[in-house]
Design a protein around this motif. Structure first.
Motif, mmCIF file in Angstrom:
data_model
loop_
_atom_site.group_PDB
_atom_site.id
_atom_site.type_symbol
_atom_site.label_atom_id
_atom_site.label_comp_id
_atom_site.label_asym_id
_atom_site.label_seq_id
_atom_site.Cartn_x
_atom_site.Cartn_y
_atom_site.Cartn_z
ATOM 1 N N LEU A 156 0.805 -1.229 0.000
ATOM 2 C CA LEU A 156 0.000 0.000 0.000
ATOM 3 C C LEU A 156 0.840 1.281 0.000
ATOM 4 O O LEU A 156 0.499 2.236 -0.714
ATOM 5 C CB LEU A 156 -0.957 -0.008 1.194
ATOM 6 C CG LEU A 156 -1.890 1.196 1.337
ATOM 7 C CD1 LEU A 156 -2.777 1.333 0.111
ATOM 8 C CD2 LEU A 156 -2.746 1.060 2.603
ATOM 9 N N PRO A 157 1.939 1.375 0.780
ATOM 10 C CA PRO A 157 2.712 2.627 0.759
ATOM 11 C C PRO A 157 3.197 3.028 -0.629
ATOM 12 O O PRO A 157 3.191 4.219 -0.969
ATOM 13 C CB PRO A 157 3.892 2.316 1.696
ATOM 14 C CG PRO A 157 3.372 1.270 2.620
ATOM 15 C CD PRO A 157 2.458 0.424 1.782
ATOM 16 N N GLY A 158 3.608 2.057 -1.446
ATOM 17 C CA GLY A 158 4.077 2.394 -2.790
ATOM 18 C C GLY A 158 2.987 3.020 -3.639
ATOM 19 O O GLY A 158 3.219 4.010 -4.340
ATOM 20 N N THR A 159 1.778 2.472 -3.567
ATOM 21 C CA THR A 159 0.666 3.027 -4.348
ATOM 22 C C THR A 159 0.244 4.389 -3.819
ATOM 23 O O THR A 159 -0.036 5.311 -4.596
ATOM 24 C CB THR A 159 -0.525 2.057 -4.309
ATOM 25 O OG1 THR A 159 -0.150 0.831 -4.940
ATOM 26 C CG2 THR A 159 -1.731 2.630 -5.032
ATOM 27 N N LEU A 160 0.179 4.532 -2.497
ATOM 28 C CA LEU A 160 -0.201 5.826 -1.917
ATOM 29 C C LEU A 160 0.795 6.921 -2.290
ATOM 30 O O LEU A 160 0.399 8.056 -2.589
ATOM 31 C CB LEU A 160 -0.300 5.705 -0.396
ATOM 32 C CG LEU A 160 -1.530 4.992 0.160
ATOM 33 C CD1 LEU A 160 -1.475 4.955 1.677
ATOM 34 C CD2 LEU A 160 -2.806 5.686 -0.306
ATOM 35 N N GLN A 161 2.067 6.586 -2.271
ATOM 36 C CA GLN A 161 3.072 7.583 -2.646
ATOM 37 C C GLN A 161 2.878 8.054 -4.078
ATOM 38 O O GLN A 161 2.921 9.256 -4.350
ATOM 39 C CB GLN A 161 4.469 6.999 -2.457
ATOM 40 C CG GLN A 161 4.884 6.835 -1.011
ATOM 41 C CD GLN A 161 6.195 6.099 -0.866
ATOM 42 O OE1 GLN A 161 6.807 5.685 -1.842
ATOM 43 N NE2 GLN A 161 6.637 5.918 0.367
ATOM 44 N N LEU A 162 2.643 7.125 -4.992
ATOM 45 C CA LEU A 162 2.427 7.510 -6.385
ATOM 46 C C LEU A 162 1.166 8.359 -6.539
ATOM 47 O O LEU A 162 1.187 9.403 -7.197
ATOM 48 C CB LEU A 162 2.310 6.264 -7.265
ATOM 49 C CG LEU A 162 3.587 5.574 -7.712
ATOM 50 C CD1 LEU A 162 3.256 4.486 -8.726
ATOM 51 C CD2 LEU A 162 4.572 6.557 -8.309
ATOM 52 N N ALA A 163 0.055 7.906 -5.939
ATOM 53 C CA ALA A 163 -1.217 8.600 -6.110
ATOM 54 C C ALA A 163 -1.178 9.998 -5.504
ATOM 55 O O ALA A 163 -1.615 10.972 -6.127
ATOM 56 C CB ALA A 163 -2.345 7.780 -5.494
ATOM 57 N N VAL A 164 -0.656 10.123 -4.294
ATOM 58 C CA VAL A 164 -0.627 11.427 -3.621
ATOM 59 C C VAL A 164 0.319 12.388 -4.342
ATOM 60 O O VAL A 164 -0.023 13.561 -4.587
ATOM 61 C CB VAL A 164 -0.214 11.253 -2.143
ATOM 62 C CG1 VAL A 164 0.024 12.616 -1.499
ATOM 63 C CG2 VAL A 164 -1.283 10.493 -1.382
ATOM 64 N N LEU A 165 1.500 11.910 -4.701
ATOM 65 C CA LEU A 165 2.438 12.772 -5.425
ATOM 66 C C LEU A 165 1.860 13.219 -6.765
ATOM 67 O O LEU A 165 1.982 14.396 -7.147
ATOM 68 C CB LEU A 165 3.760 12.039 -5.646
ATOM 69 C CG LEU A 165 4.678 11.904 -4.430
ATOM 70 C CD1 LEU A 165 5.884 11.041 -4.778
ATOM 71 C CD2 LEU A 165 5.135 13.277 -3.938
ATOM 72 N N ALA A 166 1.210 12.294 -7.496
ATOM 73 C CA ALA A 166 0.625 12.653 -8.787
ATOM 74 C C ALA A 166 -0.494 13.678 -8.618
ATOM 75 O O ALA A 166 -0.617 14.623 -9.416
ATOM 76 C CB ALA A 166 0.105 11.404 -9.491
ATOM 77 N N PHE A 167 -1.307 13.525 -7.579
ATOM 78 C CA PHE A 167 -2.404 14.470 -7.361
ATOM 79 C C PHE A 167 -1.872 15.847 -6.976
ATOM 80 O O PHE A 167 -2.374 16.869 -7.449
ATOM 81 C CB PHE A 167 -3.326 13.930 -6.269
ATOM 82 C CG PHE A 167 -4.582 14.731 -6.092
ATOM 83 C CD1 PHE A 167 -5.500 14.830 -7.114
ATOM 84 C CD2 PHE A 167 -4.842 15.378 -4.895
ATOM 85 C CE1 PHE A 167 -6.670 15.564 -6.963
ATOM 86 C CE2 PHE A 167 -6.004 16.112 -4.726
ATOM 87 C CZ PHE A 167 -6.920 16.204 -5.760
ATOM 88 N N VAL A 168 -0.866 15.868 -6.127
ATOM 89 C CA VAL A 168 -0.268 17.151 -5.730
ATOM 90 C C VAL A 168 0.357 17.841 -6.937
ATOM 91 O O VAL A 168 0.204 19.056 -7.137
ATOM 92 C CB VAL A 168 0.775 16.925 -4.618
ATOM 93 C CG1 VAL A 168 1.576 18.197 -4.367
ATOM 94 C CG2 VAL A 168 0.097 16.478 -3.334
ATOM 95 N N VAL A 169 1.056 17.076 -7.768
ATOM 96 C CA VAL A 169 1.660 17.651 -8.971
ATOM 97 C C VAL A 169 0.580 18.167 -9.918
ATOM 98 O O VAL A 169 0.698 19.259 -10.489
ATOM 99 C CB VAL A 169 2.547 16.607 -9.669
ATOM 100 C CG1 VAL A 169 2.976 17.092 -11.056
ATOM 101 C CG2 VAL A 169 3.786 16.321 -8.823
ATOM 102 N N ALA A 170 -0.498 17.388 -10.096
ATOM 103 C CA ALA A 170 -1.575 17.808 -10.993
ATOM 104 C C ALA A 170 -2.206 19.108 -10.528
ATOM 105 O O ALA A 170 -2.406 20.043 -11.323
ATOM 106 C CB ALA A 170 -2.628 16.704 -11.097
ATOM 107 N N LEU A 171 -2.527 19.204 -9.229
ATOM 108 C CA LEU A 171 -3.104 20.448 -8.705
ATOM 109 C C LEU A 171 -2.105 21.595 -8.741
ATOM 110 O O LEU A 171 -2.452 22.726 -9.085
ATOM 111 C CB LEU A 171 -3.595 20.231 -7.271
ATOM 112 C CG LEU A 171 -4.872 19.431 -7.076
ATOM 113 C CD1 LEU A 171 -5.217 19.358 -5.595
ATOM 114 C CD2 LEU A 171 -6.024 20.053 -7.844
ATOM 115 N N GLY A 172 -0.852 21.283 -8.390
ATOM 116 C CA GLY A 172 0.174 22.331 -8.373
ATOM 117 C C GLY A 172 0.455 22.918 -9.734
ATOM 118 O O GLY A 172 0.872 24.084 -9.843
#
Length: 335
Positions: free
Chosen positions: A118-134
């Motif tokens: 789970l940590p690997g998937t959460l890291q990808l999803a959260v980082l991608a969402f932050v980058v998309a919004l940013g």
């Protein structure tokens, strides 16, 4: 007569004392009720999935040459010989204690398998969402300011065309293209695996590019609509600084639609990790569920689907709360 006409957008302002507590209470009860009902449907669907899938998971785990006595004993140990309703009640009881079952392949608890990945998937999803919004929010705001009033048609056409093209490319195809260009040809980043910071760049870009393009277009349209409202024109007439007009008056109103669509895109982004993780051999839930499907390890598939579903429901609930905080009068009144 009021400066703001009937049916026009009104600025988001904080009410003194906030929304009455009764409305917040009803809002919370309704949202909690929807969450629980959706969660129950999800749990039921995840339970039925293991019985609707073709093949015998016990036979697949033990192999085609295993004796029938061994297969029957294994099915009894897993409770698969019980009536369906009794299996369902046992399943619900185990969920309340955090027990997601046991893998038929590795004999490890499903919760342990998921906890490791789970940590690997959460890291990808959260980082991608932050980058998309940013990227999307500043880009949409800047493009709205540049193209306001029909100015810079060329920039508007280039922005619209490039964002539509980028949003239309599937995540897995973009992942393959990024891997070929930046990992194989240029050797700037690792081809696969999860290692140092460089290993995150290509998977995050593959996941974030499409949502960022969609959110940037929506943010630009919403910002253009807000900039044409009376209260913004009044702020300009008062010669307020542009930074104050955009950040304090216009942006909170434009963010409402952006956050709504952003929540939906985050749900799709989490689902997109399944394909992207397999392209980059990323040790997450996406690669785990594909491997488990191939091995007919249905308890692990069941647990991963449940985790993905709970994540989507939690994201939608969080978006609803954020929208209520940004615009409590309209959101809670309509609820």
């Amino acid at each position: 007569m009021s400066a703001i006409g009937v049916g026009e957008r009104q600025p988001v302002t904080r009410m003194r004392g906030g929304v009455p507590g009764g409305r917040w209470g009803r809002f919370g009860v309704r949202r909690a009720g929807r969450f629980v009902a959706s969660l129950l449907l999800l749990v039921t669907a995840a339970f039925l999935m293991i019985h609707l899938m073709p093949g015998d998971p016990v036979r697949a785990a033990l192999g085609p040459t295993a004796p029938e006595q061994m297969v029957a004993a294994r099915r009894e140990a897993l409770g698969l010989n019980l009536p369906l309703w009794e299996q369902y009640l046992r399943y619900l009881g185990r969920l309340f204690t955090g027990d997601l079952g046991t893998s038929t392949i590795s004999d490890l608890p499903v919760s342990q398998v998921i906890g490791d990945r789970l940590p690997g998937t959460l890291q990808l999803a959260v980082l991608a969402f932050v980058v998309a919004l940013g990227v999307a929010i500043p880009l949409g705001t800047v493009m709205a300011a540049l193209t306001r009033g029909g100015r810079r048609r060329g920039a508007e056409l280039a922005f619209t065309s490039s964002s539509v093209l980028l949003a239309a490319i599937p995540e897995f195809l973009l992942a393959v293209l990024l891997t070929y260009v930046f990992a194989v040809r240029l050797a700037w980043f690792p081809v696969a695996g999860r290692g140092g910071p460089g290993s995150y760049v290509l998977p995050v870009l593959a996941l974030a590019a499409g949502p960022a393009a969609v959110l940037a277009r929506i943010g630009r349209v919403e910002m253009l609509s807000v900039l044409g409202d009376d209260y913004v024109r009044t702020a300009r007439a008062k010669r307020l600084p542009a930074r104050l007009i955009y950040m304090r008056h216009a942006l909170p109103n434009a963010l409402t639609a952006t956050l709504t669509v952003g929540g939906l895109l985050l749900s799709a982004l989490v689902a997109g990790t399944v394909l992207v993780e397999n392209v980059f051999a990323w040790p997450g839930l996406g690669s785990t569920i594909v491997q488990s499907i191939r091995q007919k390890d249905y308890p692990v598939v069941q647990g991963v689907v449940l985790v993905y579903g709970v994540g989507v429901l939690a994201v939608n609930l969080l978006v609803d709360v954020l929208l209520a905080v940004l615009d409590p009068r309209s959101t809670i009144r309509e609820d």
